[in-house]
Design a protein around this motif. Structure first.
Motif, PDB file in Angstrom:
ATOM      1  N   SER A 240       0.844  -1.197   0.000  1.00 58.15           N
ATOM      2  CA  SER A 240       0.000   0.000   0.000  1.00 58.15           C
ATOM      3  C   SER A 240       0.873   1.239   0.000  1.00 58.15           C
ATOM      4  O   SER A 240       2.039   1.196   0.409  1.00 58.15           O
ATOM      5  CB  SER A 240      -0.917   0.017   1.226  1.00 58.15           C
ATOM      6  N   GLY A 241       0.293   2.335  -0.445  1.00 60.69           N
ATOM      7  CA  GLY A 241       1.023   3.591  -0.475  1.00 60.69           C
ATOM      8  C   GLY A 241       1.490   4.038   0.896  1.00 60.69           C
ATOM      9  O   GLY A 241       2.513   4.689   1.037  1.00 60.69           O
ATOM     10  N   GLY A 242       0.734   3.661   1.929  1.00 64.96           N
ATOM     11  CA  GLY A 242       1.107   4.023   3.294  1.00 64.96           C
ATOM     12  C   GLY A 242       2.399   3.378   3.759  1.00 64.96           C
ATOM     13  O   GLY A 242       3.032   3.855   4.704  1.00 64.96           O
ATOM     14  N   MET A 243       2.800   2.304   3.110  1.00 68.48           N
ATOM     15  CA  MET A 243       4.034   1.610   3.488  1.00 68.48           C
ATOM     16  C   MET A 243       5.277   2.277   2.894  1.00 68.48           C
ATOM     17  O   MET A 243       6.401   1.951   3.284  1.00 68.48           O
ATOM     18  CB  MET A 243       3.981   0.154   3.019  1.00 68.48           C
ATOM     19  N   ALA A 244       5.083   3.222   1.974  1.00 59.48           N
ATOM     20  CA  ALA A 244       6.216   3.832   1.267  1.00 59.48           C
ATOM     21  C   ALA A 244       7.192   4.507   2.213  1.00 59.48           C
ATOM     22  O   ALA A 244       8.407   4.328   2.106  1.00 59.48           O
ATOM     23  CB  ALA A 244       5.710   4.823   0.224  1.00 59.48           C
ATOM     24  N   LYS A 245       6.683   5.276   3.150  1.00 62.10           N
ATOM     25  CA  LYS A 245       7.560   6.013   4.072  1.00 62.10           C
ATOM     26  C   LYS A 245       8.422   5.047   4.879  1.00 62.10           C
ATOM     27  O   LYS A 245       9.631   5.256   5.021  1.00 62.10           O
ATOM     28  CB  LYS A 245       6.716   6.902   4.984  1.00 62.10           C
ATOM     29  N   LEU A 246       7.811   3.985   5.391  1.00 61.46           N
ATOM     30  CA  LEU A 246       8.563   2.996   6.171  1.00 61.46           C
ATOM     31  C   LEU A 246       9.573   2.256   5.308  1.00 61.46           C
ATOM     32  O   LEU A 246      10.710   2.033   5.719  1.00 61.46           O
ATOM     33  CB  LEU A 246       7.603   1.995   6.829  1.00 61.46           C
TER      34      LEU A 246
END
Length: 76
Positions: free
Chosen positions: A27-33
């Motif tokens: 998911s896009g939310g995992m990009a930062k991590l």
């Protein structure tokens, strides 16, 4: 080693969305991590910005993950 080709239909794609499109993250939310944990190189320059614009012809190398090349997909 040949790079896996990832097609886009827009002028560019942000690095965070590219990681999802290439099935590297779920998911896009995992990009930062993901970008905090992995060294990502765009055209041989390290870049951890999820908003980095990738254009056709750009190459993304992620050690121990893979090499990818952005290309323009023909739109139907």
């Amino acid at each position: 080693m040949d790079a896996e080709k990832i097609g886009i239909t827009t002028d560019y794609i942000p690095l965070g969305q590219f990681l999802k499109l290439a099935n590297i993250i779920e998911s896009g939310g995992m990009a930062k991590l993901f970008l905090a944990d992995y060294n990502v190189f765009v055209n041989n320059e390290q870049d951890q910005r999820r908003g980095r614009k990738l254009y056709p012809g750009d190459r993304v190398d992620i050690p121990n993950v893979g090499s990818f090349e952005v290309y323009m997909e023909e739109s139907m």
